[in-house]
Write a protein that holds these residues in place. Structure first.
Motif, PDB file in Angstrom:
ATOM      1  N   MET A  76      -6.835  -4.527  -5.524  1.00 58.61           N
ATOM      2  CA  MET A  76      -6.548  -4.259  -4.124  1.00 58.61           C
ATOM      3  C   MET A  76      -7.787  -3.616  -3.497  1.00 58.61           C
ATOM      4  O   MET A  76      -8.334  -2.665  -4.057  1.00 58.61           O
ATOM      5  N   PRO A  77      -8.223  -4.105  -2.354  1.00 58.42           N
ATOM      6  CA  PRO A  77      -9.405  -3.537  -1.701  1.00 58.42           C
ATOM      7  C   PRO A  77      -9.201  -2.062  -1.353  1.00 58.42           C
ATOM      8  O   PRO A  77      -8.107  -1.636  -0.993  1.00 58.42           O
ATOM      9  N   VAL A  78     -10.286  -1.305  -1.441  1.00 56.70           N
ATOM     10  CA  VAL A  78     -10.202   0.134  -1.206  1.00 56.70           C
ATOM     11  C   VAL A  78      -9.740   0.446   0.220  1.00 56.70           C
ATOM     12  O   VAL A  78      -9.007   1.417   0.435  1.00 56.70           O
ATOM     13  N   ARG A  79     -10.122  -0.361   1.181  1.00 55.02           N
ATOM     14  CA  ARG A  79      -9.687  -0.125   2.567  1.00 55.02           C
ATOM     15  C   ARG A  79      -8.176  -0.225   2.694  1.00 55.02           C
ATOM     16  O   ARG A  79      -7.552   0.512   3.444  1.00 55.02           O
ATOM     17  N   VAL A  80      -7.588  -1.147   1.957  1.00 59.20           N
ATOM     18  CA  VAL A  80      -6.125  -1.292   1.967  1.00 59.20           C
ATOM     19  C   VAL A  80      -5.478  -0.059   1.350  1.00 59.20           C
ATOM     20  O   VAL A  80      -4.481   0.455   1.867  1.00 59.20           O
ATOM     21  N   LEU A  81      -6.043   0.430   0.246  1.00 55.07           N
ATOM     22  CA  LEU A  81      -5.513   1.638  -0.387  1.00 55.07           C
ATOM     23  C   LEU A  81      -5.609   2.850   0.533  1.00 55.07           C
ATOM     24  O   LEU A  81      -4.674   3.654   0.617  1.00 55.07           O
ATOM     25  N   VAL A  82      -6.738   2.987   1.221  1.00 51.06           N
ATOM     26  CA  VAL A  82      -6.903   4.101   2.164  1.00 51.06           C
ATOM     27  C   VAL A  82      -5.850   3.999   3.262  1.00 51.06           C
ATOM     28  O   VAL A  82      -5.186   4.992   3.599  1.00 51.06           O
ATOM     29  N   ALA A  83      -5.673   2.798   3.806  1.00 51.33           N
ATOM     30  CA  ALA A  83      -4.682   2.612   4.876  1.00 51.33           C
ATOM     31  C   ALA A  83      -3.270   2.885   4.378  1.00 51.33           C
ATOM     32  O   ALA A  83      -2.484   3.572   5.055  1.00 51.33           O
ATOM     33  N   LEU A  84      -2.926   2.383   3.196  1.00 54.17           N
ATOM     34  CA  LEU A  84      -1.591   2.621   2.641  1.00 54.17           C
ATOM     35  C   LEU A  84      -1.349   4.109   2.386  1.00 54.17           C
ATOM     36  O   LEU A  84      -0.275   4.631   2.705  1.00 54.17           O
ATOM     37  N   SER A  85      -2.335   4.776   1.821  1.00 58.26           N
ATOM     38  CA  SER A  85      -2.199   6.211   1.564  1.00 58.26           C
ATOM     39  C   SER A  85      -2.003   6.977   2.868  1.00 58.26           C
ATOM     40  O   SER A  85      -1.137   7.856   2.961  1.00 58.26           O
ATOM     41  N   ALA A  86      -2.811   6.655   3.853  1.00 54.17           N
ATOM     42  CA  ALA A  86      -2.704   7.350   5.141  1.00 54.17           C
ATOM     43  C   ALA A  86      -1.349   7.084   5.802  1.00 54.17           C
ATOM     44  O   ALA A  86      -0.693   8.016   6.290  1.00 54.17           O
ATOM     45  N   LEU A  87      -0.916   5.839   5.806  1.00 54.51           N
ATOM     46  CA  LEU A  87       0.372   5.502   6.422  1.00 54.51           C
ATOM     47  C   LEU A  87       1.531   6.140   5.671  1.00 54.51           C
ATOM     48  O   LEU A  87       2.486   6.640   6.282  1.00 54.51           O
ATOM     49  N   TRP A  88       1.459   6.137   4.341  1.00 56.99           N
ATOM     50  CA  TRP A  88       2.527   6.746   3.531  1.00 56.99           C
ATOM     51  C   TRP A  88       2.604   8.244   3.818  1.00 56.99           C
ATOM     52  O   TRP A  88       3.679   8.802   4.002  1.00 56.99           O
ATOM     53  N   PHE A  89       1.420   8.897   3.857  1.00 56.82           N
ATOM     54  CA  PHE A  89       1.389  10.328   4.145  1.00 56.82           C
ATOM     55  C   PHE A  89       1.942  10.615   5.538  1.00 56.82           C
ATOM     56  O   PHE A  89       2.736  11.551   5.717  1.00 56.82           O
ATOM     57  N   LEU A  90       1.536   9.841   6.521  1.00 57.91           N
ATOM     58  CA  LEU A  90       2.026  10.050   7.888  1.00 57.91           C
ATOM     59  C   LEU A  90       3.535   9.839   7.977  1.00 57.91           C
ATOM     60  O   LEU A  90       4.226  10.570   8.694  1.00 57.91           O
ATOM     61  N   ALA A  91       4.060   8.868   7.236  1.00 61.24           N
ATOM     62  CA  ALA A  91       5.508   8.641   7.217  1.00 61.24           C
ATOM     63  C   ALA A  91       6.224   9.843   6.605  1.00 61.24           C
ATOM     64  O   ALA A  91       7.247  10.306   7.132  1.00 61.24           O
ATOM     65  N   MET A  92       5.689  10.366   5.497  1.00 66.06           N
ATOM     66  CA  MET A  92       6.305  11.541   4.868  1.00 66.06           C
ATOM     67  C   MET A  92       6.249  12.746   5.794  1.00 66.06           C
ATOM     68  O   MET A  92       7.242  13.451   5.982  1.00 66.06           O
ATOM     69  N   ALA A  93       5.077  12.997   6.348  1.00 67.96           N
ATOM     70  CA  ALA A  93       4.906  14.170   7.214  1.00 67.96           C
ATOM     71  C   ALA A  93       5.779  14.050   8.459  1.00 67.96           C
ATOM     72  O   ALA A  93       6.436  15.020   8.857  1.00 67.96           O
ATOM     73  N   GLY A  94       5.806  12.871   9.041  1.00 65.51           N
ATOM     74  CA  GLY A  94       6.625  12.668  10.246  1.00 65.51           C
ATOM     75  C   GLY A  94       8.104  12.821   9.958  1.00 65.51           C
ATOM     76  O   GLY A  94       8.829  13.486  10.713  1.00 65.51           O
ATOM     77  N   ALA A  95       8.565  12.227   8.871  1.00 62.13           N
ATOM     78  CA  ALA A  95       9.982  12.335   8.516  1.00 62.13           C
ATOM     79  C   ALA A  95      10.345  13.783   8.216  1.00 62.13           C
ATOM     80  O   ALA A  95      11.383  14.285   8.675  1.00 62.13           O
TER      81      ALA A  95
END
Length: 147
Positions: A1-20
């Protein structure tokens, strides 16, 4: 998996957790979001302020999200070129913290164990120290790439 995809997934996952978490907990920081730690009095106040649905959320959906995030983030750190031991240390600290915090939540306000709180708080602070170290290394690397 490309590193940019991992960075985006990590950021989105974190934002979802923090927002929830922010939404469900009415803006109160969960224990594992308190980078400078907490003491038994703060834990007592936090637990006393939770209703049953908030506790279920923290032990259910949030625990699941926070079980998936550490390996995703650790993989991202590793793929960004950080020392693999740093990524593994972050993963270990975050999962250990999650286990102890879940035990505190299950025990409730009437069964607060100061030793357990000290352990959880220490793991939380250590997790954020490793995270800060990772961010510093990443910023240094980014600055070097830009030269």
């Amino acid at each position: 998996m490309p590193v940019r995809v991992l960075v985006a997934l990590s950021a989105l996952w974190f934002l979802a957790m923090a927002g929830a978490g922010f939404w469900v907990l009415d803006g109160v920081a969960a224990l594992d979001a308190r980078a400078f730690g907490y003491d038994p009095g703060q834990v007592r106040g936090f637990l006393a302020g939770l209703d049953a649905s908030q506790t279920r959320f923290l032990l259910g959906p949030m625990r699941w999200m926070d079980t998936v995030f550490p390996p995703l983030f650790a993989l991202t750190l590793w793929r960004l070129g950080l020392w693999p031991g740093l990524a593994l240390l972050y993963l270990t600290l975050d999962w250990a913290e999650n286990i102890v915090v879940a035990a505190i939540l299950r025990g409730g306000v009437d069964k607060i164990d100061p030793g357990q709180v000290q352990t959880a708080s220490g793991l939380t602070m250590a997790k954020y120290a490793v995270l800060l170290g990772a961010v510093i290394v990443l910023v240094q690397e980014a600055a070097r790439w830009m030269k």
